[in-house]
Design an enzyme around this catalytic site. Structure first.
Site, PDB file in Angstrom:
ATOM      1  N   HIS A  77      -2.959 -38.647  17.477  1.00 52.88           N
ATOM      2  CA  HIS A  77      -4.114 -38.482  18.349  1.00 52.88           C
ATOM      3  C   HIS A  77      -4.600 -39.835  18.884  1.00 52.88           C
ATOM      4  O   HIS A  77      -4.978 -39.964  20.043  1.00 52.88           O
ATOM      5  CB  HIS A  77      -5.215 -37.798  17.550  1.00 52.88           C
ATOM      6  CG  HIS A  77      -6.311 -37.307  18.399  1.00 52.88           C
ATOM      7  ND1 HIS A  77      -6.195 -36.165  19.147  1.00 52.88           N
ATOM      8  CD2 HIS A  77      -7.512 -37.829  18.674  1.00 52.88           C
ATOM      9  CE1 HIS A  77      -7.305 -35.999  19.823  1.00 52.88           C
ATOM     10  NE2 HIS A  77      -8.122 -36.999  19.562  1.00 52.88           N
ATOM     11  N   ARG A 109       1.289 -28.160  30.811  1.00 50.91           N
ATOM     12  CA  ARG A 109       1.508 -27.502  29.517  1.00 50.91           C
ATOM     13  C   ARG A 109       0.268 -26.656  29.216  1.00 50.91           C
ATOM     14  O   ARG A 109      -0.835 -27.190  29.226  1.00 50.91           O
ATOM     15  CB  ARG A 109       1.711 -28.543  28.415  1.00 50.91           C
ATOM     16  CG  ARG A 109       3.011 -29.333  28.520  1.00 50.91           C
ATOM     17  CD  ARG A 109       3.142 -30.280  27.333  1.00 50.91           C
ATOM     18  NE  ARG A 109       4.457 -30.871  27.211  1.00 50.91           N
ATOM     19  CZ  ARG A 109       4.762 -32.115  27.599  1.00 50.91           C
ATOM     20  NH1 ARG A 109       3.839 -32.881  28.144  1.00 50.91           N
ATOM     21  NH2 ARG A 109       5.985 -32.586  27.461  1.00 50.91           N
ATOM     22  N   GLU A 167      16.485 -26.333  28.650  1.00 52.50           N
ATOM     23  CA  GLU A 167      16.295 -27.217  27.499  1.00 52.50           C
ATOM     24  C   GLU A 167      17.102 -26.778  26.288  1.00 52.50           C
ATOM     25  O   GLU A 167      16.937 -27.315  25.206  1.00 52.50           O
ATOM     26  CB  GLU A 167      14.805 -27.379  27.174  1.00 52.50           C
ATOM     27  CG  GLU A 167      14.016 -26.105  27.103  1.00 52.50           C
ATOM     28  CD  GLU A 167      12.503 -26.332  26.955  1.00 52.50           C
ATOM     29  OE1 GLU A 167      12.061 -27.464  26.728  1.00 52.50           O
ATOM     30  OE2 GLU A 167      11.764 -25.331  27.054  1.00 52.50           O
ATOM     31  N   ASN A 202      13.402 -33.460  26.246  1.00 55.23           N
ATOM     32  CA  ASN A 202      12.896 -33.642  24.875  1.00 55.23           C
ATOM     33  C   ASN A 202      13.567 -32.627  23.952  1.00 55.23           C
ATOM     34  O   ASN A 202      14.036 -32.953  22.865  1.00 55.23           O
ATOM     35  CB  ASN A 202      11.382 -33.459  24.811  1.00 55.23           C
ATOM     36  CG  ASN A 202      10.649 -34.395  25.748  1.00 55.23           C
ATOM     37  OD1 ASN A 202      11.229 -35.365  26.212  1.00 55.23           O
ATOM     38  ND2 ASN A 202       9.393 -34.107  26.040  1.00 55.23           N
ATOM     39  N   ASP A 203      13.591 -31.380  24.418  1.00 58.86           N
ATOM     40  CA  ASP A 203      14.228 -30.349  23.604  1.00 58.86           C
ATOM     41  C   ASP A 203      15.734 -30.333  23.775  1.00 58.86           C
ATOM     42  O   ASP A 203      16.468 -30.091  22.819  1.00 58.86           O
ATOM     43  CB  ASP A 203      13.637 -28.976  23.942  1.00 58.86           C
ATOM     44  CG  ASP A 203      12.330 -28.765  23.204  1.00 58.86           C
ATOM     45  OD1 ASP A 203      12.293 -29.070  21.997  1.00 58.86           O
ATOM     46  OD2 ASP A 203      11.341 -28.347  23.830  1.00 58.86           O
ATOM     47  N   ARG A 225      13.003 -33.386  16.634  1.00 60.39           N
ATOM     48  CA  ARG A 225      12.289 -34.380  17.431  1.00 60.39           C
ATOM     49  C   ARG A 225      11.038 -34.910  16.746  1.00 60.39           C
ATOM     50  O   ARG A 225      10.460 -35.900  17.171  1.00 60.39           O
ATOM     51  CB  ARG A 225      11.956 -33.831  18.834  1.00 60.39           C
ATOM     52  CG  ARG A 225      11.079 -32.621  18.849  1.00 60.39           C
ATOM     53  CD  ARG A 225      11.022 -31.973  20.230  1.00 60.39           C
ATOM     54  NE  ARG A 225       9.885 -32.422  21.021  1.00 60.39           N
ATOM     55  CZ  ARG A 225       9.488 -31.842  22.143  1.00 60.39           C
ATOM     56  NH1 ARG A 225      10.151 -30.812  22.634  1.00 60.39           N
ATOM     57  NH2 ARG A 225       8.456 -32.286  22.803  1.00 60.39           N
ATOM     58  N   CYS A 229      11.670 -33.038  33.483  1.00 65.23           N
ATOM     59  CA  CYS A 229      10.306 -33.325  33.049  1.00 65.23           C
ATOM     60  C   CYS A 229      10.205 -33.810  31.600  1.00 65.23           C
ATOM     61  O   CYS A 229       9.123 -33.898  31.056  1.00 65.23           O
ATOM     62  CB  CYS A 229       9.412 -32.112  33.268  1.00 65.23           C
ATOM     63  SG  CYS A 229       9.890 -30.704  32.270  1.00 65.23           S
TER      64      CYS A 229
END
Ligand code: PEP
Ligand code: MG
Length: 594
Positions: free
Chosen positions: A192, A299, A434, A457-458, A468, A505
């Protein structure tokens, strides 16, 4: 040489030099443990109650003063307020103090340990996250019991904030104008603290293990958010060196931001769209200020998290309508819910899955919870009336999923029509590519949709078999792996042969070493974190398509990541020496793993 030099993970770029201000230090091993006399038990319970009340009052105060740019992080404070009232924590600690006749600090520690034992038996990331929050809340109370609570508001002038860990309440409660840089003992890439630091553009390093031994209040500190270093009491030479680097970085940053509204067009006239990935509508001004030409990935998970009820259609509709209307006439691609894996909804409770990343995630979750999915589809469709909205489904593995999702969309359209509610019947519908399966049948899937968006990413996670979220294998997370580059090329080619648009993306889109290769493939758009847009646009504007195509050809002949990394470093450093001096630490020329 600096008195101390400690290293961590760079999570927000830039250099800061200033005086250290410790917000908190780790409590483990420092908490007093005392037996108390029977007559003193009540006063320990009173101390505990007072500390809980103080912590609550401070959070309520912070909640009132949340600055506008952090407005959407308010819900975290709400969930911490709820925990402060939770009898499982407060009541349990009281009981332990009473039954064992021990001091308040120890009683609360034991209550947290008990809770942890119960939760440890459940292998679920949602529970793990909540447990981390319980610990944060308990530590806030314990700091008060120890009388160590610092009045952050009283901090004079600007300072480098150091901490064992920064709670969202700490960060939000600080006057953001006063924070020059941040370093913490705990925290990882997706913590965070990192998200907030990046949102605010403050240089930050986290996961600095020996920070609390290395630095003290008032020390002169350099935060190197480019390489992930913290220098305590640097010598003259280091100060001069970092002052130069800071100037260079700031000049570079000012110059890229100045030119960021120019189109991403190469010297020889190839135009690529550069869009932004966002999670909150509040980020739209950052998108526009940084030259984003629209939103390539919105998202939608965040409005479903940290709450016990599901958002209503009206709530979602308002959210998406506001998003679309604010960014118009630029475009926005809303991704349907990507729930599961590391994100879970309280409403459904913890899901006991041995392999959450391979479990009921994303489109699979939505096709299981159809009513919830339909509510979101209706809300997106209704917002599509603005005319600039596209929608995409995450984690598609085959045609059947697309057809099922589209059939639910058709149901939603029919309902809206019957109710006389307007929507854009021509709204483009795409998928995230992905999963390796989707790559292999890309030419089949392309017949069925209006666009592809490659989620590296995936795709990297599932192609190279690396979790990941697992630090242990993060060295294998290699976007320039020959298998990944070939997969991306296969998807781009399949899209173009069918005549549909293709974008990318994942984080790869903000990697200056990967973008020229993507350009060589003639990808139509990339979508990335807003703050990285100016740097990437600059690279596109200084590139020649002919050279990118050449680079791609050579890269596709290489058989190992190491070889590709070396080739890319040499070629790209020659073409963009200024840009890349700031990114040098990103590239790992290690040959491990293919
Ligand atoms: C991706 O997988 O590359 C992606 C952009 O989606 P997320 O990071 O949200 O899974
Ligand atoms: Mg993804």
């Amino acid at each position: 040489m600096a008195q101390n030099l400690v290293a961590g993970i760079p999570i927000s770029t830039g250099i800061a030099v200033g005086r250290a201000f410790f917000v908190n230090r780790g409590l483990r091993g420092r908490l007093p443990r005392r037996m108390v006399r029977k007559e003193a038990v009540q006063s320990e319970i009173d101390r505990l109650r007072a500390a809980f009340a103080e912590a609550e009052a401070q959070l309520l105060d912070v909640r009132e003063r949340v600055p506008p740019e952090l407005k959407d992080h308010k819900h975290i404070i709400d969930s911490h307020l709820m925990m402060l009232k939770d009898p499982n924590l407060f009541g349990a600690a009281e009981k332990i103090i009473g039954s064992l006749a021990i001091n308040a600090e120890w009683g609360l520690e034991k209550a947290v340990d008990e809770l942890e034992k119960v939760f440890a038996a459940i292998n679920d990331p949602y529970i793990r996250d909540r447990m981390q929050d319980v610990r944060i809340v308990a530590e806030q109370v314990q700091t008060r019991l120890l009388g160590e609570r610092k009045d952050i508001q009283a901090m004079e002038g600007r300072a480098i904030i150091l901490a064992h860990d920064l709670t969202p309440g700490d960060t939000i409660g600080l006057n953001v104008q006063k924070i020059m840089g941040i370093a913490t003992t705990l925290g990882g890439k997706t913590s965070h603290t990192g998200i907030l630091a990046r949102t605010l553009g403050i240089p930050a390093v986290v996961g600095v293990e020996s920070l609390e031994d290395a630095a003290h209040d008032g020390d002169l500190v350099i935060i190197d958010g480019l390489k992930g270093k913290v220098l305590v009491n640097p010598d003259e030479e280091e100060l001069t060196q970092y002052a130069d680097l800071q100037h260079q970085f700031e000049d570079y940053h000012t110059s890229i931001v100045r030119s960021c509204q120019l189109p991403a067009e190469t010297i020889d006239g190839y135009r690529m769209q550069v869009l932004a990935n966002i999670e909150l509508a509040e980020e739209l001004s950052t998108v526009i200020d940084n030259g984003g030409e629209g939103v390539g990935l919105y998202r939608t998970e965040y409005s479903f998290l940290n709450r016990t009820t599901l958002p209503s259609e009206e709530e979602l509709y308002e959210e998406y309508l506001n998003l679309a209307a604010t960014i118009a006439p630029r475009r926005v691609t809303i991704r349907t819910l990507d729930m599961g894996a590391d994100k879970f909804m309280s409403h459904f409770g913890p899901v006991d899955e041995p392999n959450p990343a391979l479990g009921l995630r994303a489109i699979r979750f939505c096709l299981r919870h159809r009513e919830l999915f339909k509510t979101q589809l209706r809300a997106i469709l209704r917002a599509s009336r603005v005319g600039n909205v596209s929608m995409m489904f995450p984690m598609i593995s085959g045609l059947k999923e697309i057809r099922r999702a589209k059939s639910l969309m058709a149901d939603a359209q029919a309902e809206l029509k019957a109710q006389g509610l307007p929507f854009n019947a021509q709204m483009p519908v795409g998928i995230m590519v992905e999963l390796p399966a989707a790559v292999m049948i890309a030419e089949i899937l392309a017949q069925e949709v209006d666009f592809f968006s490659i989620g590296t990413n995936d795709l990297i996670q599932y192609s190279l078999g690396i979790d990941r979220t697992n630090q242990q294998v993060s060295y294998l997370y290699q976007p320039l792996h020959p298998a990944i580059l070939r997969s991306i090329k296969q998807v781009v080619d399949a899209a173009h042969q069918t005549g549909i648009e293709v974008s990318l993306c994942g984080e790869v889109a903000s990697d200056p070493f990967c973008v020229p290769i993507l350009m060589g493939m003639q990808i139509d758009c990339i979508s990335l974190t807003p703050k990285a847009i100016p740097g990437i646009k600059r690279i596109v504007r200084q590139a020649r398509m002919e050279e990118c195509v050449n680079l791609l050809k050579q890269v596709l002949h290489c058989r190992t990541v190491g070889r590709i990394n070396r080739l890319v470093t040499d070629t790209i450093f020659q073409s963009f020496p200024e840009e890349l001096s700031f990114y040098a630490s990103l590239l790992d020329t290690d040959d491990m793993g293919g």
